[in-house]
Design an enzyme around this catalytic site. Structure first.
Site, PDB file in Angstrom:
ATOM      1  N   ASP A   1     127.971 -52.942  63.284  1.00 46.81           N
ATOM      2  CA  ASP A   1     128.208 -51.512  63.426  1.00 46.81           C
ATOM      3  C   ASP A   1     129.724 -51.301  63.425  1.00 46.81           C
ATOM      4  OD1 ASP A   1     127.682 -48.719  64.223  1.00 46.81           O
ATOM      5  OD2 ASP A   1     128.570 -49.372  66.122  1.00 46.81           O
ATOM      6  N   LEU A   2     130.156 -50.126  63.020  1.00 49.92           N
ATOM      7  CA  LEU A   2     131.593 -49.843  62.923  1.00 49.92           C
ATOM      8  C   LEU A   2     132.123 -49.094  64.142  1.00 49.92           C
ATOM      9  CD1 LEU A   2     134.166 -49.828  61.089  1.00 49.92           C
ATOM     10  CD2 LEU A   2     133.376 -47.612  60.244  1.00 49.92           C
ATOM     11  N   TYR A   3     131.567 -47.898  64.371  1.00 43.23           N
ATOM     12  CA  TYR A   3     132.116 -46.982  65.375  1.00 43.23           C
ATOM     13  C   TYR A   3     131.718 -47.394  66.787  1.00 43.23           C
ATOM     14  CZ  TYR A   3     132.995 -44.036  61.311  1.00 43.23           C
ATOM     15  OH  TYR A   3     133.429 -43.556  60.098  1.00 43.23           O
TER      16      TYR A   3
ATOM     17  N   ARG B   1     132.033 -37.277  70.745  1.00 47.56           N
ATOM     18  CA  ARG B   1     131.222 -38.446  70.373  1.00 47.56           C
ATOM     19  C   ARG B   1     129.750 -38.207  70.703  1.00 47.56           C
ATOM     20  NH1 ARG B   1     129.951 -42.597  67.079  1.00 47.56           N
ATOM     21  NH2 ARG B   1     129.344 -44.486  68.200  1.00 47.56           N
TER      22      ARG B   1
ATOM     23  N   SER C   1     127.107 -48.907  58.587  1.00 48.50           N
ATOM     24  CA  SER C   1     127.590 -47.780  59.387  1.00 48.50           C
ATOM     25  C   SER C   1     126.981 -46.455  58.965  1.00 48.50           C
ATOM     26  CB  SER C   1     129.119 -47.689  59.254  1.00 48.50           C
ATOM     27  OG  SER C   1     129.626 -46.537  59.871  1.00 48.50           O
ATOM     28  N   ASN C   2     126.912 -45.549  59.927  1.00 49.72           N
ATOM     29  CA  ASN C   2     126.551 -44.164  59.634  1.00 49.72           C
ATOM     30  C   ASN C   2     127.618 -43.455  58.805  1.00 49.72           C
ATOM     31  OD1 ASN C   2     124.047 -43.967  60.899  1.00 49.72           O
ATOM     32  ND2 ASN C   2     124.894 -43.308  62.856  1.00 49.72           N
TER      33      ASN C   2
END
Length: 232
Positions: A10-12, A41, A118-119
């Site tokens: 995942d990125l964030y 967020r 990622s989203n």
């Protein structure tokens, strides 16, 4: 862990600190940075889930902007076009957690295929990792855009399986978001939850295979497994 041949990150919040926007928020609205970042967020994630449920996809950049608009309205802050652009731009320049660059290099040296799942939109993912100088460390940058739905939908996790060319059982999924790790675990990925803040895991019928406090600890899992294999 010799059966693990690839890792999907995942990125964030996992590799990059979403709250590194606090400084920019404070510049725009003095003394309100942390409050803005936290609600921003929260709403950003809520909007991705709601849009998935309603089948009303917009890309992550738009969802992020919409969440910022809500946040400022809710907090009674006047968000003009210039400030909106500046703050949304900050999401393209997030800071990686301090241990991330070296940890990624060590995982890459072990011959593992590395991907981001990622989203984010393709453009935003590329912007974030390139700004941090980490683009060359990944074999794939995978966005939800092709399937037009957000995590934790199974169609998103399938993107990593297809891109890496590995069975899901050979792909370690790494996320700091417990809801994301839960979705990946239900999909069939071995899962590592990076619990940086001492939270409890979701009560949704799954637990992560590993729980660590940093990406460096993920490297140590592989080092420990390799050491045992040599002795065995």
């Amino acid at each position: 862990m010799d059966y693990i041949k690839g890792i999907a990150f995942d990125l964030y919040g996992t590799l990059f600190d979403v709250h590194s926007v606090v400084g920019r928020c404070d510049e725009a609205f003095p003394g309100r940075g942390r409050e803005i970042s936290a609600l921003w967020r929260q709403k950003q994630l809520e909007y991705t889930w709601l849009r998935s449920l309603m089948n009303r996809y917009v890309n992550f950049q738009q969802a992020t902007e919409d969440a910022l608009r809500f946040t400022c309205r809710h907090l009674g802050l006047d968000l003009d076009a210039r400030t909106r652009s500046t703050l949304c731009d900050a999401y393209l320049r997030l800071a990686p957690f301090s241990e991330v660059p070296d940890s990624l290099r060590e995982l890459k040296r072990r011959g593992l295929k590395l991907a981001i799942l990622s989203n984010g939109s393709p453009q935003s993912i590329d912007a974030v990792v390139s700004h941090a100088g980490l683009r060359d460390g990944f074999d794939h940058l995978l966005s939800v855009d092709p399937v037009q739905v957000y995590k934790p939908d199974n169609r998103v996790y399938e993107l990593a399986e297809q891109a890496l060319g590995l069975d899901r059982s050979a792909i370690l999924f790494v996320s700091s978001n417990a809801w994301d790790a839960t979705g990946a675990r239900y999909f069939g990925f071995p899962t590592c939850w990076i619990n940086r803040t001492g939270n409890v895991f979701e009560e949704m019928g799954q637990t992560p295979d590993w729980e660590v406090t940093s990406l460096r600890a993920v490297v140590e899992l592989f080092e420990t497994a390799a050491g045992k294999a040599e002795k065995g």
